[in-house]
Design a protein around this motif. Structure first.
Motif, PDB file in Angstrom:
ATOM      1  N   ARG A   1      -9.304  -0.563 -17.533  1.00  0.00           N
ATOM      2  CA  ARG A   1      -9.332  -1.787 -16.750  1.00  0.00           C
ATOM      3  C   ARG A   1     -10.240  -1.574 -15.549  1.00  0.00           C
ATOM      4  NH1 ARG A   1      -4.875  -5.078 -13.965  1.00  0.00           N
ATOM      5  NH2 ARG A   1      -6.105  -6.873 -13.318  1.00  0.00           N
ATOM      6  N   VAL A   2     -11.058  -2.557 -15.246  1.00  0.00           N
ATOM      7  CA  VAL A   2     -11.994  -2.507 -14.120  1.00  0.00           C
ATOM      8  C   VAL A   2     -11.429  -3.353 -12.991  1.00  0.00           C
ATOM      9  CG1 VAL A   2     -14.315  -3.119 -13.342  1.00  0.00           C
ATOM     10  CG2 VAL A   2     -13.971  -2.259 -15.673  1.00  0.00           C
ATOM     11  N   GLN A   3     -11.393  -2.782 -11.800  1.00  0.00           N
ATOM     12  CA  GLN A   3     -10.874  -3.538 -10.663  1.00  0.00           C
ATOM     13  C   GLN A   3     -11.854  -3.593  -9.499  1.00  0.00           C
ATOM     14  OE1 GLN A   3      -6.669  -3.359  -9.954  1.00  0.00           O
ATOM     15  NE2 GLN A   3      -6.414  -2.058 -11.751  1.00  0.00           N
ATOM     16  N   ALA A   4     -13.016  -2.966  -9.654  1.00  0.00           N
ATOM     17  CA  ALA A   4     -14.017  -2.981  -8.588  1.00  0.00           C
ATOM     18  C   ALA A   4     -15.411  -2.966  -9.205  1.00  0.00           C
ATOM     19  CB  ALA A   4     -13.837  -1.769  -7.671  1.00  0.00           C
TER      20      ALA A   4
ATOM     21  N   LEU B   1     -13.802 -10.492 -11.444  1.00  0.00           N
ATOM     22  CA  LEU B   1     -12.957  -9.653 -10.600  1.00  0.00           C
ATOM     23  C   LEU B   1     -11.954 -10.462  -9.779  1.00  0.00           C
ATOM     24  CD1 LEU B   1     -15.586  -7.013  -9.429  1.00  0.00           C
ATOM     25  CD2 LEU B   1     -13.754  -6.720 -11.125  1.00  0.00           C
ATOM     26  N   ARG B   2     -11.850 -11.748 -10.047  1.00  0.00           N
ATOM     27  CA  ARG B   2     -10.888 -12.599  -9.329  1.00  0.00           C
ATOM     28  C   ARG B   2      -9.473 -12.390  -9.857  1.00  0.00           C
ATOM     29  NH1 ARG B   2     -14.017 -18.421  -9.013  1.00  0.00           N
ATOM     30  NH2 ARG B   2     -15.601 -17.743  -7.542  1.00  0.00           N
ATOM     31  N   PRO B   3      -8.488 -12.715  -9.015  1.00  0.00           N
ATOM     32  CA  PRO B   3      -7.099 -12.661  -9.505  1.00  0.00           C
ATOM     33  C   PRO B   3      -6.930 -13.567 -10.726  1.00  0.00           C
ATOM     34  CG  PRO B   3      -7.162 -12.940  -7.121  1.00  0.00           C
ATOM     35  CD  PRO B   3      -8.583 -13.091  -7.607  1.00  0.00           C
TER      36      PRO B   3
ATOM     37  N   ARG C   1      -8.436 -10.170 -16.117  1.00  0.00           N
ATOM     38  CA  ARG C   1      -8.319  -8.729 -16.384  1.00  0.00           C
ATOM     39  C   ARG C   1      -9.587  -8.289 -17.104  1.00  0.00           C
ATOM     40  NH1 ARG C   1      -3.206  -6.733 -15.917  1.00  0.00           N
ATOM     41  NH2 ARG C   1      -3.415  -5.226 -17.612  1.00  0.00           N
TER      42      ARG C   1
ATOM     43  N   ASP D   1      -5.548   0.362 -19.088  1.00  0.00           N
ATOM     44  CA  ASP D   1      -4.750   0.290 -17.889  1.00  0.00           C
ATOM     45  C   ASP D   1      -3.690  -0.773 -18.118  1.00  0.00           C
ATOM     46  OD1 ASP D   1      -5.343   0.466 -14.453  1.00  0.00           O
ATOM     47  OD2 ASP D   1      -3.823  -0.805 -15.344  1.00  0.00           O
TER      48      ASP D   1
END
Length: 180
Positions: free
Chosen positions: A7-10, A44-46, A49, A170
């Motif tokens: 999972r990418v978060q940044a 990358l917004r809430p 995923r 993730d």
């Protein structure tokens, strides 16, 4: 070939260029109003995923799930690096995203893809997984450049070749081995 999926978060420069290339690839396939791929900022917004596949520490593919309504998500930004197409990256990504969605109680995944010849391999992948043609969903409208597909997760057929799978996803509870 080992495919690792996380999972990418940044954002990273490599990911930004990979997704910019995706948008450039889509430019000749339809007029601007008929192209619905998301840029990195929106991925990358809430509520979205984003996942990345890596082969030998090289970014090999991306895909995302975006919430539509309870238990229904949309598959977005599915792309495999041109040098790795036809080697199972897309299948592994799709299988991993379905595993992630199932683990979170999602029951349906829908997608919009293009109708141009450029999308032929994607159409084949989605058909193999059990996606069926559907009506436009969410805020989409009928468009000759769009094909709408949907999958009930209880009808999913794994797309990766049989045998051992590699990778991690993730999960909401931490990084776990993928079960695709």
């Amino acid at each position: 070939m080992t495919i690792l999926i996380d999972r990418v978060q940044a954002a990273t420069p490599e990911l930004a260029e990979f997704l910019a290339a995706h948008l450039r690839d889509l430019e000749p396939t339809a007029p601007p109003e008929s192209r619905h791929a998301l840029g990195l900022d929106r991925l990358l917004r809430p509520g979205v995923r984003l996942f990345a596949a890596r082969v030998d520490d090289t970014l090999a593919g991306t895909a995302a799930l975006a919430g539509l309504e309870p238990a229904h998500e949309e598959l977005k930004s599915m792309r495999t690096a041109p040098s790795l197409r036809g080697r199972g990256v897309g299948s592994a990504l799709l299988d991993a995203l379905v595993a992630d969605a199932r683990a979170r109680g999602i029951r349906r995944i829908s997608l919009e893809t293009g109708t141009a010849d450029h999308f032929w391999a994607a159409h084949r992948l989605y058909a193999k997984a059990g996606f069926d043609e559907c009506e436009p969903f969410g805020s989409y409208i009928e468009d000759p450049h769009s094909l709408f597909l949907s999958l009930r997760l209880d009808q999913f057929r794994p797309t990766a070749p049989s045998g051992p799978r590699q990778g991690v996803v993730d999960s909401p509870d931490g990084t776990i081995p993928a079960t695709w």
